[in-house]
Design a protein around this motif. Structure first.
Motif, PDB file in Angstrom:
ATOM      1  N   ALA A  46       0.821  -1.214   0.000  1.00 16.62           N
ATOM      2  CA  ALA A  46       0.000   0.000   0.000  1.00 16.62           C
ATOM      3  C   ALA A  46       0.852   1.260   0.000  1.00 16.62           C
ATOM      4  O   ALA A  46       0.425   2.300  -0.523  1.00 16.62           O
ATOM      5  N   ASP A  47       2.050   1.182   0.578  1.00 20.24           N
ATOM      6  CA  ASP A  47       2.934   2.358   0.569  1.00 20.24           C
ATOM      7  C   ASP A  47       3.932   2.329  -0.587  1.00 20.24           C
ATOM      8  O   ASP A  47       4.981   2.970  -0.550  1.00 20.24           O
ATOM      9  N   LYS A  48       3.578   1.555  -1.633  1.00 20.14           N
ATOM     10  CA  LYS A  48       4.311   1.543  -2.910  1.00 20.14           C
ATOM     11  C   LYS A  48       5.735   1.005  -2.782  1.00 20.14           C
ATOM     12  O   LYS A  48       6.660   1.522  -3.408  1.00 20.14           O
ATOM     13  N   LEU A  49       5.899  -0.052  -2.004  1.00 14.07           N
ATOM     14  CA  LEU A  49       7.180  -0.729  -1.912  1.00 14.07           C
ATOM     15  C   LEU A  49       7.047  -2.137  -2.459  1.00 14.07           C
ATOM     16  O   LEU A  49       6.074  -2.845  -2.151  1.00 14.07           O
ATOM     17  N   LEU A  50       7.990  -2.541  -3.274  1.00 12.30           N
ATOM     18  CA  LEU A  50       7.982  -3.862  -3.896  1.00 12.30           C
ATOM     19  C   LEU A  50       8.584  -4.865  -2.918  1.00 12.30           C
ATOM     20  O   LEU A  50       9.719  -4.696  -2.464  1.00 12.30           O
ATOM     21  N   ASP A  51       7.802  -5.909  -2.595  1.00 13.11           N
ATOM     22  CA  ASP A  51       8.286  -6.833  -1.572  1.00 13.11           C
ATOM     23  C   ASP A  51       9.392  -7.748  -2.100  1.00 13.11           C
ATOM     24  O   ASP A  51       9.636  -7.856  -3.301  1.00 13.11           O
ATOM     25  N   VAL A  52      10.065  -8.422  -1.167  1.00 10.52           N
ATOM     26  CA  VAL A  52      11.226  -9.244  -1.497  1.00 10.52           C
ATOM     27  C   VAL A  52      10.847 -10.407  -2.398  1.00 10.52           C
ATOM     28  O   VAL A  52      11.588 -10.748  -3.343  1.00 10.52           O
ATOM     29  N   ALA A  53       9.695 -11.024  -2.135  1.00 10.23           N
ATOM     30  CA  ALA A  53       9.281 -12.187  -2.930  1.00 10.23           C
ATOM     31  C   ALA A  53       9.080 -11.818  -4.397  1.00 10.23           C
ATOM     32  O   ALA A  53       9.521 -12.547  -5.302  1.00 10.23           O
ATOM     33  N   ASN A  83       4.396  -0.104 -15.525  1.00 13.84           N
ATOM     34  CA  ASN A  83       3.749   0.612 -14.427  1.00 13.84           C
ATOM     35  C   ASN A  83       4.289   0.315 -13.032  1.00 13.84           C
ATOM     36  O   ASN A  83       4.568   1.230 -12.256  1.00 13.84           O
ATOM     37  N   THR A  84       4.433  -0.964 -12.672  1.00  8.78           N
ATOM     38  CA  THR A  84       4.854  -1.260 -11.299  1.00  8.78           C
ATOM     39  C   THR A  84       6.208  -0.655 -10.986  1.00  8.78           C
ATOM     40  O   THR A  84       6.420  -0.097  -9.906  1.00  8.78           O
ATOM     41  N   LEU A  85       7.130  -0.712 -11.929  1.00  7.47           N
ATOM     42  CA  LEU A  85       8.451  -0.122 -11.696  1.00  7.47           C
ATOM     43  C   LEU A  85       8.449   1.385 -11.918  1.00  7.47           C
ATOM     44  O   LEU A  85       9.419   2.059 -11.584  1.00  7.47           O
ATOM     45  N   ARG A  86       7.351   1.915 -12.466  1.00  6.98           N
ATOM     46  CA  ARG A  86       7.191   3.370 -12.504  1.00  6.98           C
ATOM     47  C   ARG A  86       6.820   3.892 -11.122  1.00  6.98           C
ATOM     48  O   ARG A  86       7.252   4.979 -10.729  1.00  6.98           O
ATOM     49  N   VAL A  87       5.994   3.146 -10.396  1.00  7.17           N
ATOM     50  CA  VAL A  87       5.434   3.679  -9.150  1.00  7.17           C
ATOM     51  C   VAL A  87       6.140   3.180  -7.894  1.00  7.17           C
ATOM     52  O   VAL A  87       6.038   3.813  -6.837  1.00  7.17           O
ATOM     53  N   ALA A  88       6.853   2.052  -7.961  1.00 10.02           N
ATOM     54  CA  ALA A  88       7.501   1.502  -6.771  1.00 10.02           C
ATOM     55  C   ALA A  88       8.610   2.436  -6.277  1.00 10.02           C
ATOM     56  O   ALA A  88       9.483   2.829  -7.043  1.00 10.02           O
ATOM     57  N   LEU A 159      -3.931   4.792 -18.046  1.00  3.43           N
ATOM     58  CA  LEU A 159      -4.674   4.940 -16.800  1.00  3.43           C
ATOM     59  C   LEU A 159      -4.193   3.924 -15.771  1.00  3.43           C
ATOM     60  O   LEU A 159      -3.862   2.780 -16.107  1.00  3.43           O
ATOM     61  N   TYR A 160      -4.190   4.348 -14.532  1.00  5.01           N
ATOM     62  CA  TYR A 160      -3.635   3.535 -13.454  1.00  5.01           C
ATOM     63  C   TYR A 160      -4.665   2.502 -12.975  1.00  5.01           C
ATOM     64  O   TYR A 160      -5.261   2.639 -11.915  1.00  5.01           O
ATOM     65  N   MET A 161      -4.885   1.493 -13.787  1.00  2.00           N
ATOM     66  CA  MET A 161      -5.748   0.367 -13.419  1.00  2.00           C
ATOM     67  C   MET A 161      -5.303  -0.830 -14.249  1.00  2.00           C
ATOM     68  O   MET A 161      -5.008  -0.698 -15.432  1.00  2.00           O
ATOM     69  N   GLY A 162      -5.206  -1.986 -13.607  1.00  2.64           N
ATOM     70  CA  GLY A 162      -4.716  -3.165 -14.316  1.00  2.64           C
ATOM     71  C   GLY A 162      -5.310  -4.437 -13.757  1.00  2.64           C
ATOM     72  O   GLY A 162      -5.929  -4.450 -12.685  1.00  2.64           O
ATOM     73  N   CYS A 163      -5.105  -5.536 -14.471  1.00  2.22           N
ATOM     74  CA  CYS A 163      -5.752  -6.793 -14.088  1.00  2.22           C
ATOM     75  C   CYS A 163      -5.226  -7.340 -12.765  1.00  2.22           C
ATOM     76  O   CYS A 163      -5.984  -7.951 -11.999  1.00  2.22           O
ATOM     77  N   VAL A 164      -3.948  -7.123 -12.458  1.00  2.00           N
ATOM     78  CA  VAL A 164      -3.411  -7.611 -11.184  1.00  2.00           C
ATOM     79  C   VAL A 164      -3.923  -6.751 -10.031  1.00  2.00           C
ATOM     80  O   VAL A 164      -4.447  -7.263  -9.034  1.00  2.00           O
TER      81      VAL A 164
END
Length: 500
Positions: A46-53, A83-88, A159-164
């Motif tokens: 939720a705080d835009k951090l990519l977890d270790v897994a 997107n994920t690496l844009r926002v993380a 737009l910031y919406m995706g299937c995951v």
């Protein structure tokens, strides 16, 4: 007949994909492909951090891609992240490890640049690309919308919406109910309302879906008899009814549904249903073209020296009404100096030379905002504007070099001491100083060489004495370089030093 291999890597929010293509004349024929269901977006907190897994899943996939890419020359491979690496927030640290695992640089591209590349890929797969088409690409963390004709996009949005992200948010633990479907669709419709009106006004002749979600929906609808071909409004409604009857993702039993697509199907279905409603669609065809194919064709353009980045720089020079003649003078002198520091940069297609010339042509665009501190305005525009062909990192690099072209070097002191950007910065700063008179005098009689981490600049005897303003500026330049721990020594040929 030219036959070469090139490769594109797409670090998507749902899957990482590698596509190898064979160039035959000016066409690309897919030769080989690899896909890893990394689910990167599922690891975003939720705080835009990519977890270790999630990071570990990504690194394992990239190590596998690395094996397939052995033997490819560096300029035949391009890797892009979405997107994920844009926002993380921790994506910079992850990217260092990711590049080491993959063996090639990774570019984080902006949403509209992603949309442009998707359209390039789709347009090269359509039977009649000269019709005006709406392209919808539902990714893991974002959805791209493009209206284009022939091979040129007309409208681009991301737009910031995706299937995951939607699957995780609205269908926790795989539960399927009317409330979840309704909330997911309404959330997607809310996002779409920002663009739907302008897109409908522009219009299209055919709607096209691309990438994994669209492909999965087509296969499920057709194989279960919900649609005769493609994606239809009625077919989506029948699929939603079937999903509700199952009640849980674990109990869904539909022909054509693959295991790796199952966890993100509900998010993709909800977004696609909202697209059909907001854009008033009845039918959508599917295209195999996607981001990675667009990256391959963009790479092919660079092979043939049709680099979109050159067109973008030219468009910015026109848009911001900069002095094109002055930019060219600065670019020529800066390039001359860089070739003295890096002899291989004398080649016109050397990447550092190209970046330096782009920076020189764009260094004054901030004057369109205000002349005072214009270099700061220039840097802001370059860092934040949509620049087709440029990745986020490309834009960041341009912005840093342009910010540093005048004033205090302490502003960019955080640049890695070993970065080649320092070479580009010294060349651009010197070129701007010697062309301050804006008289189109051509490349002046100055030379430069490295001296450890510093530089020695030599001016022809008698030339600088006639230019007291330039001489004073060069003397101040020595103090600026000392402020970042580097020396810049000024000498008059045949060796008499100028006193600072």
């Amino acid at each position: 007949m030219m036959q070469e291999l090139i490769a594109a890597i797409d670090l998507g929010s749902n899957s990482f994909r590698l596509q190898v293509g064979r160039i035959v004349n000016d066409q690309i024929y897919p030769l080989d492909g690899l896909k890893e269901a990394v689910r990167l977006a599922a690891g975003l907190s939720a705080d835009k951090l990519l977890d270790v897994a999630a990071q570990q899943r990504g690194l394992i996939a990239l190590q596998r891609f690395n094996e397939r890419l052995r033997g490819f020359p560096p300029d035949a491979v391009r890797a892009v992240a979405t997107n994920t690496l844009r926002v993380a927030k921790n994506s910079p640290a992850f990217l260092v490890r990711a590049e080491a695992a993959l063996g090639v640089p990774i570019e984080v591209i902006a949403g509209r640049e992603e949309a442009r590349l998707i359209y390039v890929g789709v347009a090269h797969t359509l039977p009649d690309p000269h019709r005006q088409q709406l392209v919808v690409d539902i990714g893991g963390g974002s959805t791209e919308f493009i209206i284009g004709k022939s091979f040129e996009p007309i409208r681009l949005e991301s737009l910031y919406m995706g299937c995951v992200s939607f699957s995780l948010q609205y269908f926790p633990r795989g539960r399927i109910d009317k409330r979840g479907l309704r909330e997911a669709e309404l959330a997607a419709q809310h996002e779409l309302q920002a663009i739907a009106h302008s897109y409908r006004e522009t219009g299209w002749e055919v709607a096209v879906g691309s990438s994994g979600s669209a492909k999965a929906l087509v296969e499920i609808l057709v194989q279960n008899g919900f649609s005769e071909s493609g994606i239809t409004r009625d077919g989506l409604e029948r699929l939603k009814a079937a999903m509700l009857r199952a009640g849980s993702i674990d109990r869904v039993d539909l022909a054509g549904l693959k295991g790796d697509r199952l966890p993100v199907l509900l998010g993709g279905l909800s977004i696609m249903s909202a697209v059909f409603k907001e854009f008033d669609l009845e039918h959508m065809v599917f295209s195999e073209g996607a981001l990675r194919l667009g990256v391959l064709y963009d790479l092919l353009g660079r092979y043939h020296h049709h680099d979109l980045r050159d067109a973008t720089v030219n468009a910015f020079v026109t848009r911001y009404r900069t002095d094109r003649k002055q930019g060219a003078s600065v670019a020529d002198t800066a390039s001359h100096l860089l070739a003295r520091l890096v002899p291989e940069a004398a080649e016109s297609d050397h990447p550092d030379r190209r970046f330096l010339r782009w920076a020189a042509m764009l260094h004054e665009i901030g004057v369109s905002v205000a002349h005072s501190s214009y270099h700061k305005h220039s840097a802001y525009i370059l860092a934040n504007a949509d620049m087709p062909g440029f990745s986020r990192m490309d834009q960041g690099r341009l912005a840093r070099i342009v910010l540093a072209h005048r004033g205090k070097l302490e502003r960019v002191a955080a640049i890695d001491p070993e970065s080649r950007d320092w070479l580009l910065i010294v060349c651009l700063r010197l070129a701007v100083i010697v062309h301050r008179a804006r008289d189109g005098r051509g490349i002046p009689p100055i030379d430069i060489e490295r001296d450890g981490r510093g530089f020695v600049v030599t001016a022809r005897d008698g030339w600088l004495q006639k230019l007291p303003l330039t001489a004073a500026a060069l003397e101040e330049e020595q103090r600026q370089w000392l402020s970042v721990g580097r020396s810049l020594v000024l000498r008059m040929s045949p060796g008499r030093a100028l006193v600072a």
